[in-house]
Every structure is written in C-alpha cells, then in structure tokens.
Design an enzyme around this catalytic site. Structure first.
Site, short mmCIF file in Angstrom:
data_model
loop_
_atom_site.label_atom_id
_atom_site.label_comp_id
_atom_site.label_asym_id
_atom_site.label_seq_id
_atom_site.Cartn_x
_atom_site.Cartn_y
_atom_site.Cartn_z
N ASP A 67 0.81 -1.22 0.00
CA ASP A 67 0.00 0.00 0.00
C ASP A 67 0.84 1.27 0.00
OD1 ASP A 67 0.89 -0.56 2.57
OD2 ASP A 67 -1.10 -0.91 3.39
N ASN A 136 -8.26 -3.42 13.99
CA ASN A 136 -9.62 -3.71 13.51
C ASN A 136 -9.64 -4.84 12.48
OD1 ASN A 136 -8.54 -2.50 11.27
ND2 ASN A 136 -9.97 -0.78 11.19
N HIS A 138 -7.68 -5.03 9.80
CA HIS A 138 -7.32 -4.70 8.42
C HIS A 138 -6.00 -5.37 8.02
CE1 HIS A 138 -5.22 -0.77 9.86
NE2 HIS A 138 -4.27 -1.58 9.47
N GLU A 143 -9.96 -2.03 5.02
CA GLU A 143 -10.66 -1.80 6.28
C GLU A 143 -11.89 -2.71 6.37
OE1 GLU A 143 -9.20 -0.15 8.39
OE2 GLU A 143 -8.32 1.69 7.65
C1 F6R Z 1 1.19 -1.53 6.16
C2 F6R Z 1 -0.04 -2.28 6.24
C3 F6R Z 1 -0.91 -2.27 7.45
C4 F6R Z 1 -0.14 -2.61 8.72
C5 F6R Z 1 -1.08 -2.57 9.93
C6 F6R Z 1 -0.34 -2.81 11.23
O1 F6R Z 1 1.79 -1.70 4.90
O2 F6R Z 1 -0.38 -2.88 5.28
O3 F6R Z 1 -1.95 -3.21 7.27
O4 F6R Z 1 0.42 -3.89 8.60
O5 F6R Z 1 -1.69 -1.31 10.00
O6 F6R Z 1 0.51 -1.74 11.47
P1 F6R Z 1 1.65 -1.80 12.59
O7 F6R Z 1 2.62 -2.82 12.13
O8 F6R Z 1 2.24 -0.43 12.62
O9 F6R Z 1 0.96 -2.20 13.86
#
Ligand code: F6R
Length: 245
Positions: A67, A136, A138, A143
């Site tokens: 992303d 959540n 994701h 989302e």
């Molecule tokens: C980032 C991504 C997100 C993160 C998720 C967890 O490229 O795809 O899905 O993996 O938000 O974020 P952290 O690792 O900061 O807890």
C-alpha cells in the site's frame, strides 16, 4: 494456518528474517510482497544485518508493497516509498527497478490500481506476502467492510487507522484520508503468506483471527481460507488467545 509462537518482537523478527533469507538463498528468482508499519521494521533490520555480515545478494528479488498513502510524493518522509527505501532497500543490493509500490500521486489513481495488479501478474505473482494486522483486522489498508473480491483499489482510511498511524505525523490532520492498497483478492493470490503479530494492542485481533468467523467485517479472517499461511506471534499478542493443540 500454522502458528509459530515466539517470546517477543525480537524473536518474531528473527524468525521472519530466517524465512525470507532462506527463500532468497534457495531461489533463482523470488517475488516478495512487503508491508510497512511498526511490525516489519525488526524483520528488515535483521535482513540488513545479515546482508552486511553474510553478503546474501538480493539481485534475484522483486518486491511489491501492499500500500501507499494517496497524495504523498515518494520523497515525503511519511510515504511508504520513503519508509521502504530507508528501512530496507538502500541498505541491500536489490535493484531499485525491481522494487514496486503503488503510486500515491497520479491523475489516474484508479488506472494505477489496475496496472499494479497487472504488473504483479506479469511478473509471475507474489511468492511470499508479508503482512501485519491492524487492530480492527485490516490487512494492507483493507478496512472492515472491504469486499473479499477486491483488487488493488483506492480506500478511505478508517478514523481508527488514521489515529493509529498519527504517531508518525506532526498532527492527525496531516495523516492522509485515502490510500491505495492491494485488495483482499490480490493478497489471497499470493502463493504463501507470512503474518507477523506482536504486542498487547493486537490481542483482540489475534483472537478473532484464530477463532472468529470469516467475515468481511474482519478482513484478516479471510486468511483462514488460504492454503499456506504462517503466523508468527509473540507472547503479548497471544496472551488472551485460546490455543488448541
Ligand atoms: C502496512 C499495512 C498495514 C499494517 C497494519 C499494522 O503496509 O499494510 O496493514 O500492517 O496497519 O501496522 P503496525 O505494524 O504499525 O501495527
């Protein structure tokens, strides 16, 4: 889903690095799907350490990131392009031309999205996708409520996600409202998935992932349907999860 239980963040990063480095060494050519955020930072540090110590070459590696924020240029310190360059790419001998992230700035974001999926397919698909998980549920920036059939697409970020990521920005107002993400269907096409989970904040998500129903309201639950998923989770993430042998 195979679960590897580890003590802490450091051990999670070490185990993950061993898996990725093993694949780099064992393959003539390999395509990794990569993630950003706090979770894979340690993994990237271990890969860099290993590269500097053992000289493992990444010239045979192609990467596709999950992303990118919409509206941030590649030079913006909060962009995922910048994160990947600083956290991994510039420290190893990977060819810049083999590293790919969705473009955050384009007049035709929707077209960028379909071209991203096309490019992954034309390169032979993703052999191993590294994932983190949001509180959540994701994965990528998919989302709750995202269709399981989604390909790479533009998303409006949930407020909880913007709040969770605000720690990297000066103020929450600076956190972009939209992003481009590989879709759930794009992620599920990966031949193998490695999900990293660390810390108390992920306990509830971990429980739902292991024992919850498969529902678009908890995007990561779809991983229960993928034939080759390995989860590396630490004690803090697992402390409220019932593990059945
Ligand atoms: C980032 C991504 C997100 C993160 C998720 C967890 O490229 O795809 O899905 O993996 O938000 O974020 P952290 O690792 O900061 O807890």
């Amino acid at each position: 889903m195979e679960l590897i239980k580890v003590r802490d963040y450091n051990e999670m990063s070490q185990k993950a690095a061993e898996i990725l480095i093993g694949k780099v060494k064992g393959s003539e050519k390999i395509n990794f799907g990569l993630a950003t955020g706090g979770t894979p930072k340690g993994l990237y540090e271990k890969m860099i350490e290993d590269h500097q110590k053992n000289g493992i070459s990444y010239k045979n590696v192609t990467t596709f990131n999950l992303d990118e924020y919409a509206g941030l240029s590649e030079e913006d310190p909060n962009s995922y392009h910048y994160y990947m360059n600083e956290s991994l790419f510039k420290h190893i001998d990977i060819l810049k031309s083999n590293t790919h992230l969705p473009k955050g700035i384009s007049e035709h974001l929707e077209k960028e999205c379909s071209e991203y999926d096309k490019m992954i397919a034309e390169n032979g698909g993703i052999d191993l996708q590294v994932l983190g998980i949001g509180q959540n549920g994701h994965i990528g920036f998919n989302e709750p409520g995202t269709s399981f059939k989604s390909n790479t697409h533009v998303v409006k970020l949930a407020e909880s996600t913007r709040e969770a990521n605000a720690r990297y920005f000066d103020t929450i107002d600076d956190v972009p409202t939209h992003a481009i993400t590989m879709g759930i269907a794009s992620i599920m096409k990966s031949k193998e998935i490695l999900l990293l989970v660390s810390g108390e904040a992920k306990q509830e998500a971990m429980g739902k992932l292991m024992h919850g129903e498969v529902t678009e309201e908890f995007p990561a639950s779809i991983l229960q349907k993928h034939p080759r998923v390995t989860i590396i989770a630490d004690q803090k993430a697992l402390s409220r999860v019932l593990i059945t042998p």
